[in-house]
Enzyme design. Structure first.
Site, PDB file in Angstrom:
ATOM      1  CB  SER A 116       0.363  14.440  38.542  1.00  0.00           C
ATOM      2  OG  SER A 116       0.351  13.276  39.308  1.00  0.00           O
ATOM      3  CG  HIS A 137       2.415  18.407  36.750  1.00  0.00           C
ATOM      4  ND1 HIS A 137       1.161  18.390  36.202  1.00  0.00           N
ATOM      5  CD2 HIS A 137       2.841  17.119  36.754  1.00  0.00           C
ATOM      6  CE1 HIS A 137       0.837  17.152  35.889  1.00  0.00           C
ATOM      7  NE2 HIS A 137       1.847  16.366  36.201  1.00  0.00           N
ATOM      8  CD  GLU A 149      -0.893  21.683  35.414  1.00  0.00           C
ATOM      9  OE1 GLU A 149      -2.071  21.983  35.243  1.00  0.00           O
ATOM     10  OE2 GLU A 149      -0.537  20.509  35.658  1.00  0.00           O
ATOM     11  CG  ASN A 187      -2.909  14.984  35.612  1.00  0.00           C
ATOM     12  OD1 ASN A 187      -2.845  14.448  34.498  1.00  0.00           O
ATOM     13  ND2 ASN A 187      -1.866  15.068  36.409  1.00  0.00           N
TER      14      ASN A 187
HETATM   15  N1  CAA Z   1      13.936  10.258  25.269  1.00  0.00           N
HETATM   16  C1  CAA Z   1      14.224  10.046  23.982  1.00  0.00           C
HETATM   17  N2  CAA Z   1      13.350   9.471  23.120  1.00  0.00           N
HETATM   18  C2  CAA Z   1      12.141   9.133  23.596  1.00  0.00           C
HETATM   19  C3  CAA Z   1      11.772   9.336  24.931  1.00  0.00           C
HETATM   20  C4  CAA Z   1      12.725   9.924  25.780  1.00  0.00           C
HETATM   21  N3  CAA Z   1      12.476  10.140  27.071  1.00  0.00           N
HETATM   22  N4  CAA Z   1      10.504   8.879  25.106  1.00  0.00           N
HETATM   23  C5  CAA Z   1      10.090   8.409  23.929  1.00  0.00           C
HETATM   24  N5  CAA Z   1      11.077   8.562  23.033  1.00  0.00           N
HETATM   25  C6  CAA Z   1      11.103   8.116  21.664  1.00  0.00           C
HETATM   26  C7  CAA Z   1      10.522   6.741  21.530  1.00  0.00           C
HETATM   27  O1  CAA Z   1      11.428   5.759  21.950  1.00  0.00           O
HETATM   28  C8  CAA Z   1      10.269   6.653  20.044  1.00  0.00           C
HETATM   29  O2  CAA Z   1      11.471   6.269  19.407  1.00  0.00           O
HETATM   30  P1  CAA Z   1      11.471   5.339  18.123  1.00  0.00           P
HETATM   31  O3  CAA Z   1      10.862   6.176  17.048  1.00  0.00           O
HETATM   32  O4  CAA Z   1      12.913   5.054  17.897  1.00  0.00           O
HETATM   33  O5  CAA Z   1      10.654   4.138  18.479  1.00  0.00           O
HETATM   34  C9  CAA Z   1       9.974   8.113  19.739  1.00  0.00           C
HETATM   35  O6  CAA Z   1      10.317   8.917  20.857  1.00  0.00           O
HETATM   36  C10 CAA Z   1       8.547   8.350  19.452  1.00  0.00           C
HETATM   37  O7  CAA Z   1       8.669   9.154  18.425  1.00  0.00           O
HETATM   38  P2  CAA Z   1       7.525   9.294  17.358  1.00  0.00           P
HETATM   39  O8  CAA Z   1       8.152   9.876  16.150  1.00  0.00           O
HETATM   40  O9  CAA Z   1       6.739   8.027  17.258  1.00  0.00           O
HETATM   41  O10 CAA Z   1       6.572  10.269  18.035  1.00  0.00           O
HETATM   42  P3  CAA Z   1       6.837  11.767  18.301  1.00  0.00           P
HETATM   43  O11 CAA Z   1       8.276  12.040  18.531  1.00  0.00           O
HETATM   44  O12 CAA Z   1       6.177  12.510  17.248  1.00  0.00           O
HETATM   45  O13 CAA Z   1       6.035  11.964  19.670  1.00  0.00           O
HETATM   46  C11 CAA Z   1       5.432  11.826  21.880  1.00  0.00           C
HETATM   47  C12 CAA Z   1       6.235  11.177  20.786  1.00  0.00           C
HETATM   48  C13 CAA Z   1       5.976  13.224  22.148  1.00  0.00           C
HETATM   49  C14 CAA Z   1       5.518  10.991  23.134  1.00  0.00           C
HETATM   50  C15 CAA Z   1       3.932  11.975  21.389  1.00  0.00           C
HETATM   51  O14 CAA Z   1       3.425  10.698  21.110  1.00  0.00           O
HETATM   52  C16 CAA Z   1       3.055  12.661  22.382  1.00  0.00           C
HETATM   53  O15 CAA Z   1       3.010  13.871  22.462  1.00  0.00           O
HETATM   54  N6  CAA Z   1       2.315  11.855  23.179  1.00  0.00           N
HETATM   55  C17 CAA Z   1       1.443  12.394  24.220  1.00  0.00           C
HETATM   56  C18 CAA Z   1       2.252  12.525  25.454  1.00  0.00           C
HETATM   57  C19 CAA Z   1       1.482  13.180  26.522  1.00  0.00           C
HETATM   58  O16 CAA Z   1       0.301  13.500  26.441  1.00  0.00           O
HETATM   59  N7  CAA Z   1       2.158  13.426  27.650  1.00  0.00           N
HETATM   60  C20 CAA Z   1       1.571  13.993  28.822  1.00  0.00           C
HETATM   61  C21 CAA Z   1       1.093  12.900  29.686  1.00  0.00           C
HETATM   62  S1  CAA Z   1       0.348  13.524  31.115  1.00  0.00           S
HETATM   63  C22 CAA Z   1       1.614  13.719  32.170  1.00  0.00           C
HETATM   64  O17 CAA Z   1       2.728  13.375  31.974  1.00  0.00           O
HETATM   65  C23 CAA Z   1       1.234  14.367  33.448  1.00  0.00           C
HETATM   66  C24 CAA Z   1       0.680  13.528  34.498  1.00  0.00           C
HETATM   67  O18 CAA Z   1       0.712  14.000  35.617  1.00  0.00           O
HETATM   68  C25 CAA Z   1       0.029  12.263  34.304  1.00  0.00           C
END
Ligand code: CAA
Length: 280
Positions: A116, A137, A149, A187
């Site tokens: 990352s 990424h 990315e 990031n």
């Molecule tokens: N597989 C299947 N289901 C998953 C999962 C996976 N790997 N991860 C999470 N879920 C599930 C959860 O368990 C939850 O299930 P429940 O509803 O049964 O509790 C569900 O997804 C969450 O669903 P929601 O309806 O609440 O939310 P959503 O589907 O609309 O969105 C999300 C979930 C996509 C994570 C959203 O919250 C989001 O976009 N969050 C931001 C994530 C983000 O910014 N990611 C980038 C981080 S930075 C990075 O990764 C790079 C780095 O280098 C640091």
């Protein structure tokens, strides 16, 4: 065309990458030092796919498990067309892995890192054919986030970039190709936001819950920056900020003391059961 992909590291990111590849019927060789991590990655893959199917979020009906071979021995990667390293965000660990891959893999295999923040150019310098090194990424959670990315170092060939772009299409992700600068783009922008959110909590202006409520309800974030930091892992957030501070020499990236305190105390976020929030 890429037929078989090696993935090194069966943690949160490696498991997710293996899952999305296997769901697109691409053969995956998943390698980790710990057999337990491999077993747990297969279990997570099954439960994640079941959940996605239940919610109608998965287009493919493919059962990914038959496409995933696992091993604790890196020799499994000898015949892969592409190998993606997805281990802990530590440059020395990654360097050791690429030194081994340089010996084990075919000379035409593309070598990629899911780092990352670490320079792809520095990793490319380790291998005999540096033009085959590239950054891929993925975002967390990998099965749900549509972006890859792609990081092009000075040494990366256009053929390597094209091969990765084609693979991204097959797994229904959007590849955005950017240059090799510290912490790349995502990031570089996201981590200062998370760091600032931590400073707001640290100075007592608002609680973690309030900060997240403000940013979700007020700025349309899908999850608040502190819940997101817990999901990414506070140790990972700290390593990225430390690297950005050292390499960009700008106080904007100096990690908030509270972030370091959390990491020293072992409160790493979701994976350790506690971060800015508690997890069952
Ligand atoms: N597989 C299947 N289901 C998953 C999962 C996976 N790997 N991860 C999470 N879920 C599930 C959860 O368990 C939850 O299930 P429940 O509803 O049964 O509790 C569900 O997804 C969450 O669903 P929601 O309806 O609440 O939310 P959503 O589907 O609309 O969105 C999300 C979930 C996509 C994570 C959203 O919250 C989001 O976009 N969050 C931001 C994530 C983000 O910014 N990611 C980038 C981080 S930075 C990075 O990764 C790079 C780095 O280098 C640091």
């Amino acid at each position: 065309m890429i037929q078989t992909v090696g993935v090194i590291g069966a943690g949160q990111m490696g498991q997710g990458i293996a899952q999305v590849l296997a769901c697109a019927s691409i053969n995956v060789c998943l390698v980790d030092l710990a057999q337990q991590a491999l077993d747990s990655a297969l279990l997570t893959t099954s439960s994640s796919v079941a959940k996605l199917q239940e919610k109608g979020k998965l287009n493919s009906a493919t059962n990914p498990l038959p496409f995933i071979q696992t091993s604790t021995d890196m020799q499994l990667l000898a015949d892969c067309d592409l190998v993606i390293e997805a281990v802990t965000e530590d440059e020395m660990t990654k360097r050791t892995i690429f030194e081994s891959l340089n010996q084990i893999c075919r000379p035409d295999a593309i070598l990629a890192s899911n780092t990352s923040s670490i320079s792809i150019g520095r990793l490319a310098a380790i291998v005999d054919q540096p033009e085959r090194m590239i950054g891929v990424h993925f975002m967390n959670p990998v099965p749900l986030m549509p972006l890859i990315e792609v990081i092009e170092a000075k040494q990366t060939s256009t053929e390597s970039v094209a091969a990765v772009q084609q693979l991204a299409e097959r797994i229904e992700k959007t590849a955005v190709v950017v240059k090799d600068r510290p912490a790349f783009v995502l990031n570089r922008i996201l981590l200062p936001t998370i760091n600032e959110a931590i400073r707001v909590v640290e100075e007592g202006t608002a609680s973690a819950e309030q900060v997240d409520q403000i940013m979700t309800l007020g700025a349309g974030f899908p999850m608040g920056p502190l819940a997101l930091a817990d999901m990414i892992g506070l140790d990972t957030c700290l390593s990225i900020l430390d690297l950005m501070f050292v390499e960009l020499k700008d106080s904007r990236y100096l990690p908030a003391p509270l972030l370091r305190e959390q990491v020293v105390a072992g409160r790493l976020g979701k994976k350790s059961g506690e971060g800015f929030y508690q997890y069952a």
